[in-house]
Design a protein around this motif. Structure first.
Motif, short mmCIF file in Angstrom:
data_model
loop_
_atom_site.label_atom_id
_atom_site.label_comp_id
_atom_site.label_asym_id
_atom_site.label_seq_id
_atom_site.Cartn_x
_atom_site.Cartn_y
_atom_site.Cartn_z
N ARG A 62 0.81 -1.22 0.00
CA ARG A 62 0.00 0.00 0.00
C ARG A 62 0.85 1.27 0.00
O ARG A 62 0.58 2.23 0.74
CB ARG A 62 -0.97 0.00 1.18
N ARG A 63 1.86 1.24 -0.86
CA ARG A 63 2.73 2.41 -0.97
C ARG A 63 3.37 2.46 -2.33
O ARG A 63 3.50 1.45 -3.01
CB ARG A 63 3.78 2.41 0.13
N ASP A 64 3.77 3.64 -2.71
CA ASP A 64 4.50 3.86 -3.95
C ASP A 64 5.84 3.15 -3.80
O ASP A 64 6.53 3.31 -2.79
CB ASP A 64 4.70 5.37 -4.14
N THR A 65 6.22 2.37 -4.79
CA THR A 65 7.46 1.62 -4.69
C THR A 65 8.70 2.51 -4.74
O THR A 65 9.78 2.07 -4.41
CB THR A 65 7.55 0.53 -5.78
N ALA A 66 8.51 3.78 -5.09
CA ALA A 66 9.63 4.73 -5.05
C ALA A 66 10.18 4.83 -3.63
O ALA A 66 11.39 4.94 -3.43
CB ALA A 66 9.19 6.11 -5.54
N ALA A 67 9.30 4.79 -2.64
CA ALA A 67 9.73 4.87 -1.24
C ALA A 67 10.59 3.67 -0.88
O ALA A 67 11.57 3.78 -0.13
CB ALA A 67 8.53 4.96 -0.32
N MET A 68 10.25 2.51 -1.43
CA MET A 68 11.04 1.31 -1.15
C MET A 68 12.41 1.40 -1.83
O MET A 68 13.42 1.02 -1.25
CB MET A 68 10.27 0.08 -1.62
N GLN A 69 12.43 1.90 -3.06
CA GLN A 69 13.71 2.05 -3.75
C GLN A 69 14.60 3.03 -3.00
O GLN A 69 15.80 2.80 -2.84
CB GLN A 69 13.52 2.51 -5.20
N GLN A 70 14.02 4.12 -2.52
CA GLN A 70 14.79 5.09 -1.74
C GLN A 70 15.36 4.44 -0.49
O GLN A 70 16.50 4.71 -0.10
CB GLN A 70 13.94 6.30 -1.38
N GLY A 71 14.55 3.59 0.16
CA GLY A 71 15.03 2.87 1.32
C GLY A 71 16.22 1.99 0.98
O GLY A 71 17.21 1.94 1.72
N LEU A 72 16.13 1.30 -0.14
CA LEU A 72 17.25 0.45 -0.58
C LEU A 72 18.51 1.28 -0.80
O LEU A 72 19.60 0.88 -0.40
CB LEU A 72 16.91 -0.24 -1.91
N GLU A 73 18.33 2.42 -1.45
CA GLU A 73 19.46 3.31 -1.73
C GLU A 73 20.10 3.84 -0.45
O GLU A 73 21.26 4.24 -0.45
CB GLU A 73 19.02 4.45 -2.63
N HIS A 74 19.36 3.82 0.65
CA HIS A 74 19.87 4.28 1.94
C HIS A 74 20.23 3.10 2.86
O HIS A 74 20.31 3.26 4.08
CB HIS A 74 18.88 5.22 2.61
N LYS A 102 18.57 0.09 3.38
CA LYS A 102 17.52 -0.75 3.98
C LYS A 102 17.37 -2.02 3.12
O LYS A 102 16.41 -2.19 2.38
CB LYS A 102 16.21 0.01 4.06
N THR A 103 18.34 -2.91 3.23
CA THR A 103 18.38 -4.09 2.38
C THR A 103 17.36 -5.16 2.77
O THR A 103 17.19 -6.12 2.03
CB THR A 103 19.80 -4.71 2.39
N ALA A 104 16.68 -5.00 3.86
CA ALA A 104 15.65 -5.96 4.26
C ALA A 104 14.57 -6.09 3.19
O ALA A 104 13.94 -7.14 3.07
CB ALA A 104 15.02 -5.54 5.59
N TYR A 105 14.35 -5.04 2.40
CA TYR A 105 13.37 -5.12 1.32
C TYR A 105 13.68 -6.26 0.35
O TYR A 105 12.79 -6.82 -0.26
CB TYR A 105 13.31 -3.80 0.53
N LEU A 106 14.95 -6.57 0.21
CA LEU A 106 15.34 -7.63 -0.73
C LEU A 106 14.90 -9.01 -0.27
O LEU A 106 14.83 -9.94 -1.09
CB LEU A 106 16.86 -7.60 -0.94
#
Length: 143
Positions: free
Chosen positions: A73-85, A87-91
């Motif tokens: 329930r969120r724009d995946t841009a926020a997740m990509q930004q997290g990865l770039e900072h 937050k590898t748990a998204y993987l």
């Protein structure tokens, strides 16, 4: 047996096809060769289209971006930004593609589905997905 009313707003197949076609047209207007997927609130595919010149990997990526947007329930841009900072748990998230280009669609404050775009740079995919959703009257968050 009495007819049961719908339990709130939903995305119709007509809406889904309109979103996919608008994404293809807007992508071509920007000289982008993309694939567009639209899923319902459960992440089930309602519509898909791919430009003849879009790369084949864009097919699965567009669907995965749409599903990721609706599942979280969120724009995946926020997740990509997290990865770039960092937050590898998204993987580690099953069936999630945390790359920009997936946008949840809201009607009356409820997620009714999502659109996923792939085929250009992630930022262009995201910009196109947000633009198409807005053009067709969907909000991208709780109103």
């Amino acid at each position: 047996m009495p007819e049961l009313p719908l339990l709130g707003p939903r995305l119709t197949s007509q809406d889904a096809h309109a979103l996919a076609m608008q994404a293809l047209a807007d992508g071509r207007a920007r000289e982008l060769r993309v694939a567009a997927a639209v899923v319902d609130a459960g992440g089930h595919l309602l519509a898909f289209i791919r430009d003849d010149k879009a790369f084949l990997g864009a097919i699965d990526a567009a669907v995965a971006k749409a599903r990721t947007a609706v599942y979280f329930r969120r724009d995946t841009a926020a997740m990509q930004q997290g990865l770039e900072h960092g937050k590898t748990a998204y993987l580690a998230l099953k069936d999630a593609l945390p790359l920009e280009g997936g946008v949840p669609l809201y009607v009356q404050g409820e997620v009714v589905g999502a659109v996923g775009i792939s085929g250009a740079a992630s930022a262009q995919d995201g910009e196109l997905a947000r633009a198409v959703a807005s053009e067709l009257g969907f909000t991208q968050g709780k109103a």
